[in-house]
Design a protein around this motif. Structure first.
Motif, PDB file in Angstrom:
ATOM      1  N   ALA A  23       2.492  13.875  11.754  1.00 53.03           N
ATOM      2  CA  ALA A  23       3.182  14.650  10.654  1.00 53.03           C
ATOM      3  C   ALA A  23       2.151  15.758  10.326  1.00 53.03           C
ATOM      4  O   ALA A  23       2.419  16.764   9.971  1.00 53.03           O
ATOM      5  N   ALA A  24       0.772  15.360  10.244  1.00 50.96           N
ATOM      6  CA  ALA A  24      -0.363  16.216   9.784  1.00 50.96           C
ATOM      7  C   ALA A  24      -0.295  17.728  10.948  1.00 50.96           C
ATOM      8  O   ALA A  24      -0.695  18.684  10.557  1.00 50.96           O
ATOM      9  N   VAL A  25      -0.142  17.123  12.296  1.00 49.97           N
ATOM     10  CA  VAL A  25      -0.356  18.067  13.164  1.00 49.97           C
ATOM     11  C   VAL A  25       1.013  19.018  13.023  1.00 49.97           C
ATOM     12  O   VAL A  25       0.954  20.334  13.227  1.00 49.97           O
ATOM     13  N   ILE A  26       2.061  18.518  12.481  1.00 51.87           N
ATOM     14  CA  ILE A  26       3.225  19.343  12.455  1.00 51.87           C
ATOM     15  C   ILE A  26       3.144  20.480  11.119  1.00 51.87           C
ATOM     16  O   ILE A  26       3.570  21.699  11.354  1.00 51.87           O
ATOM     17  N   ARG A  27       2.437  19.876  10.133  1.00 48.68           N
ATOM     18  CA  ARG A  27       2.233  20.563   8.845  1.00 48.68           C
ATOM     19  C   ARG A  27       1.290  19.766   7.949  1.00 48.68           C
ATOM     20  O   ARG A  27       1.009  18.668   8.065  1.00 48.68           O
ATOM     21  N   ALA A  28       0.321  20.430   7.605  1.00 48.56           N
ATOM     22  CA  ALA A  28      -0.817  19.949   6.830  1.00 48.56           C
ATOM     23  C   ALA A  28      -0.334  19.131   5.622  1.00 48.56           C
ATOM     24  O   ALA A  28       0.758  19.919   4.911  1.00 48.56           O
ATOM     25  N   LEU A  29      -0.641  17.924   5.238  1.00 43.82           N
ATOM     26  CA  LEU A  29      -0.266  17.362   4.195  1.00 43.82           C
ATOM     27  C   LEU A  29      -0.894  17.138   2.961  1.00 43.82           C
ATOM     28  O   LEU A  29      -1.949  16.532   2.809  1.00 43.82           O
ATOM     29  N   PRO A  30      -0.582  17.976   1.764  1.00 49.65           N
ATOM     30  CA  PRO A  30      -1.320  18.031   0.643  1.00 49.65           C
ATOM     31  C   PRO A  30      -1.030  16.602  -0.076  1.00 49.65           C
ATOM     32  O   PRO A  30       0.331  16.021   0.186  1.00 49.65           O
ATOM     33  N   VAL A  31      -1.930  15.797  -0.671  1.00 47.37           N
ATOM     34  CA  VAL A  31      -1.613  14.526  -1.133  1.00 47.37           C
ATOM     35  C   VAL A  31      -2.081  14.699  -2.617  1.00 47.37           C
ATOM     36  O   VAL A  31      -3.030  14.932  -3.074  1.00 47.37           O
ATOM     37  N   ASN A  32      -1.131  14.129  -3.548  1.00 43.13           N
ATOM     38  CA  ASN A  32      -1.322  14.324  -4.924  1.00 43.13           C
ATOM     39  C   ASN A  32      -2.399  13.401  -5.423  1.00 43.13           C
ATOM     40  O   ASN A  32      -2.793  12.378  -4.859  1.00 43.13           O
ATOM     41  N   ASP A  33      -2.768  13.507  -6.819  1.00 44.97           N
ATOM     42  CA  ASP A  33      -3.818  12.802  -7.195  1.00 44.97           C
ATOM     43  C   ASP A  33      -3.652  11.152  -7.438  1.00 44.97           C
ATOM     44  O   ASP A  33      -4.232  10.445  -7.072  1.00 44.97           O
ATOM     45  N   ALA A  34      -2.290  10.752  -7.726  1.00 44.94           N
ATOM     46  CA  ALA A  34      -1.861   9.599  -8.117  1.00 44.94           C
ATOM     47  C   ALA A  34      -2.086   8.787  -6.733  1.00 44.94           C
ATOM     48  O   ALA A  34      -2.262   7.795  -6.814  1.00 44.94           O
ATOM     49  N   THR A  35      -1.425   9.520  -5.645  1.00 44.38           N
ATOM     50  CA  THR A  35      -1.816   8.827  -4.272  1.00 44.38           C
ATOM     51  C   THR A  35      -3.102   8.494  -3.835  1.00 44.38           C
ATOM     52  O   THR A  35      -3.441   7.334  -3.448  1.00 44.38           O
ATOM     53  N   VAL A  36      -4.018   9.500  -4.118  1.00 45.28           N
ATOM     54  CA  VAL A  36      -5.373   9.308  -3.895  1.00 45.28           C
ATOM     55  C   VAL A  36      -6.153   8.288  -4.730  1.00 45.28           C
ATOM     56  O   VAL A  36      -6.861   7.412  -4.005  1.00 45.28           O
ATOM     57  N   LEU A  37      -5.738   8.179  -5.875  1.00 46.09           N
ATOM     58  CA  LEU A  37      -6.340   7.282  -6.911  1.00 46.09           C
ATOM     59  C   LEU A  37      -5.711   5.869  -7.013  1.00 46.09           C
ATOM     60  O   LEU A  37      -6.531   4.924  -7.335  1.00 46.09           O
ATOM     61  N   SER A  38      -4.493   5.827  -6.698  1.00 42.31           N
ATOM     62  CA  SER A  38      -3.630   4.555  -6.832  1.00 42.31           C
ATOM     63  C   SER A  38      -3.121   4.074  -5.496  1.00 42.31           C
ATOM     64  O   SER A  38      -3.374   2.893  -4.996  1.00 42.31           O
ATOM     65  N   GLU A  39      -2.222   4.894  -4.949  1.00 42.23           N
ATOM     66  CA  GLU A  39      -1.526   4.130  -3.647  1.00 42.23           C
ATOM     67  C   GLU A  39      -2.295   3.642  -2.345  1.00 42.23           C
ATOM     68  O   GLU A  39      -2.264   2.624  -1.944  1.00 42.23           O
ATOM     69  N   ILE A  40      -3.018   4.615  -2.175  1.00 35.62           N
ATOM     70  CA  ILE A  40      -3.912   4.593  -0.987  1.00 35.62           C
ATOM     71  C   ILE A  40      -5.047   3.245  -1.199  1.00 35.62           C
ATOM     72  O   ILE A  40      -5.112   2.348  -0.446  1.00 35.62           O
ATOM     73  N   PRO A  41      -5.751   3.251  -2.376  1.00 31.19           N
ATOM     74  CA  PRO A  41      -6.517   2.295  -2.618  1.00 31.19           C
ATOM     75  C   PRO A  41      -5.549   0.603  -2.561  1.00 31.19           C
ATOM     76  O   PRO A  41      -6.137  -0.372  -2.315  1.00 31.19           O
ATOM     77  N   PHE A  42      -4.652   0.936  -3.195  1.00 28.51           N
ATOM     78  CA  PHE A  42      -3.663  -0.213  -3.289  1.00 28.51           C
ATOM     79  C   PHE A  42      -3.225  -0.799  -1.796  1.00 28.51           C
ATOM     80  O   PHE A  42      -3.557  -1.997  -1.516  1.00 28.51           O
ATOM     81  N   SER A  43      -2.899   0.336  -0.996  1.00 34.06           N
ATOM     82  CA  SER A  43      -3.054  -0.326   0.343  1.00 34.06           C
ATOM     83  C   SER A  43      -4.001  -0.986   0.958  1.00 34.06           C
ATOM     84  O   SER A  43      -3.991  -1.852   1.951  1.00 34.06           O
ATOM     85  N   LEU A  44      -5.183  -0.227   0.869  1.00 35.20           N
ATOM     86  CA  LEU A  44      -6.568  -0.810   1.164  1.00 35.20           C
ATOM     87  C   LEU A  44      -6.854  -2.159   0.582  1.00 35.20           C
ATOM     88  O   LEU A  44      -7.303  -3.269   1.405  1.00 35.20           O
ATOM     89  N   THR A  45      -6.494  -2.520  -0.603  1.00 34.20           N
ATOM     90  CA  THR A  45      -6.576  -3.737  -1.379  1.00 34.20           C
ATOM     91  C   THR A  45      -5.592  -4.750  -0.613  1.00 34.20           C
ATOM     92  O   THR A  45      -6.183  -6.028  -0.299  1.00 34.20           O
ATOM     93  N   ALA A  46      -4.530  -4.398  -0.376  1.00 37.09           N
ATOM     94  CA  ALA A  46      -3.610  -5.334   0.381  1.00 37.09           C
ATOM     95  C   ALA A  46      -3.886  -5.755   1.707  1.00 37.09           C
ATOM     96  O   ALA A  46      -3.810  -6.941   2.095  1.00 37.09           O
ATOM     97  N   ALA A  47      -4.584  -4.991   2.419  1.00 38.23           N
ATOM     98  CA  ALA A  47      -5.112  -5.320   3.682  1.00 38.23           C
ATOM     99  C   ALA A  47      -6.219  -6.409   3.592  1.00 38.23           C
ATOM    100  O   ALA A  47      -6.379  -7.341   4.235  1.00 38.23           O
ATOM    101  N   LEU A  48      -7.125  -6.151   2.775  1.00 32.95           N
ATOM    102  CA  LEU A  48      -8.409  -7.061   2.364  1.00 32.95           C
ATOM    103  C   LEU A  48      -7.708  -8.308   1.939  1.00 32.95           C
ATOM    104  O   LEU A  48      -8.409  -9.307   2.000  1.00 32.95           O
ATOM    105  N   LEU A  49      -6.758  -8.173   1.042  1.00 32.07           N
ATOM    106  CA  LEU A  49      -6.163  -9.540   0.634  1.00 32.07           C
ATOM    107  C   LEU A  49      -5.632 -10.430   1.649  1.00 32.07           C
ATOM    108  O   LEU A  49      -5.726 -11.652   1.524  1.00 32.07           O
TER     109      LEU A  49
END
Length: 319
Positions: free
Chosen positions: A87-113
């Motif tokens: 997807a990034a090769v097709i088009r650069a992907l801007p990521v909003n602040d909520a995703t950076v601060l909430s969703e991605i860390p939540f995904s990382l926490t889920a893997a650790l859990l």
């Protein structure tokens, strides 16, 4: 002969289904003034995660827990490194602040859990590694917390709507597009997986290796096509939200439901793949930290793809 015909037919259905899903989901977002990220985290993620749910449940019921777990872990690795990479090769992907601060860390926490629950026998005398029914209930509890967060996102409305976007289609038509798109993704994914597994089996490839590679990539094809089409259409929030949401769905919803049906024995070797899930998610954070505008750029996408190729080589050699 039919097996070799299912493969290309499945790819065609996946492309058409992804296009319909993105159109319908984007229209619904505009219709209800809901952010496209929230739609990507829910409607699109749930739909594109259906193949993983079906495969993992079927594998567990058939006593193939290794395949059930390998499918989820392999799919999550593919989601980040392969799908976000493409997807990034097709088009650069801007990521909003909520995703950076909430969703991605939540995904990382889920893997650790998942890693903690799989390697710790909570409230059990059995010393064998497993994701038990209790563990499944814990995973579903955290999934409910995530859905509460997404509900809050939908209440807040769209963070930024594009005023140049085409007006949304009628709601009934949008829902029809989403339903037809999901059906196409599930059917196309099933055909591609069935065809790939049969072809791989003909060449004497082991079941566990098929689970981490062919089946994992196959069940991730809906996410791949949905995110690729979304990126091509400039719906980058849907492309990113689909991947992050699918990873959370896979770890908390799919493993939770599958373990609730029956305990999932966990092979210690799978910890390597779980670590790879953590590394892949961490790479997103590193890429965003190195970017001045919180964007997953084309060179980040190329880096993700190269890491994924290296991982596949490792898995094949291990297998």
């Amino acid at each position: 002969m039919l097996t070799y015909l299912l493969l290309p037919a499945g790819f065609v259905i996946l492309i058409v289904g992804a296009d319909l899903l993105v159109k319908g989901a984007s229209s619904i977002a505009h219709k209800f003034n809901v952010s496209e990220m929230a739609v990507g985290l829910t409607i699109v993620s749930f739909g594109t995660s259906m193949p993983e749910l079906v495969v993992s449940l079927s594998a567990n019921l058939d006593g193939q827990s290794d395949l059930a777990i390998a499918n989820v872990l392999g799919s999550n690795i593919a989601n980040v490194l392969l799908i976000l990479g493409v997807a990034a090769v097709i088009r650069a992907l801007p990521v909003n602040d909520a995703t950076v601060l909430s969703e991605i860390p939540f995904s990382l926490t889920a893997a650790l859990l998942v890693g903690f629950l799989a390697n710790a026998a909570l409230f059990s005398q059995d010393t064998r590694l497993a994701i038990s029914r209790l563990d499944g209930a814990i995973l579903l509890f955290f999934f409910a917390l995530f859905m509460t967060y997404v509900y809050k996102l939908t209440r807040e409305g769209a963070n930024s709507q594009d005023s140049t976007s085409a007006p949304p289609m009628r709601l009934s038509r949008s829902i029809f597009f989403v339903g037809l798109g999901l059906l196409g993704l599930i059917l196309g994914g099933s055909w591609v997986v069935d065809g790939s597994v049969k072809i791989a089996s003909n060449f004497g490839v082991s079941e566990s290796l098929i689970g981490l590679t062919v089946v994992a990539v196959g069940t991730s094809l809906p996410e791949l096509f949905a995110s690729a089409v979304a990126a091509y259409r400039g719906k980058t929030d849907i492309a990113v939200g689909n991947v992050i949401g699918s990873n959370i769905f896979n770890l908390l919803w799919i493993l939770g439901v599958t373990a609730l049906v029956s305990d999932l024995p966990f092979d210690v070797v799978s910890n390597t793949d779980l670590v790879m899930v953590v590394i892949a998610t961490t790479l997103i954070i590193v890429a965003l930290a190195l970017s001045r505008k919180a964007t997953i750029s084309r060179w980040h996408g190329i880096m993700f793809l190269l890491v994924y190729v290296a991982y596949l080589v490792f898995v094949v050699q291990r297998g």
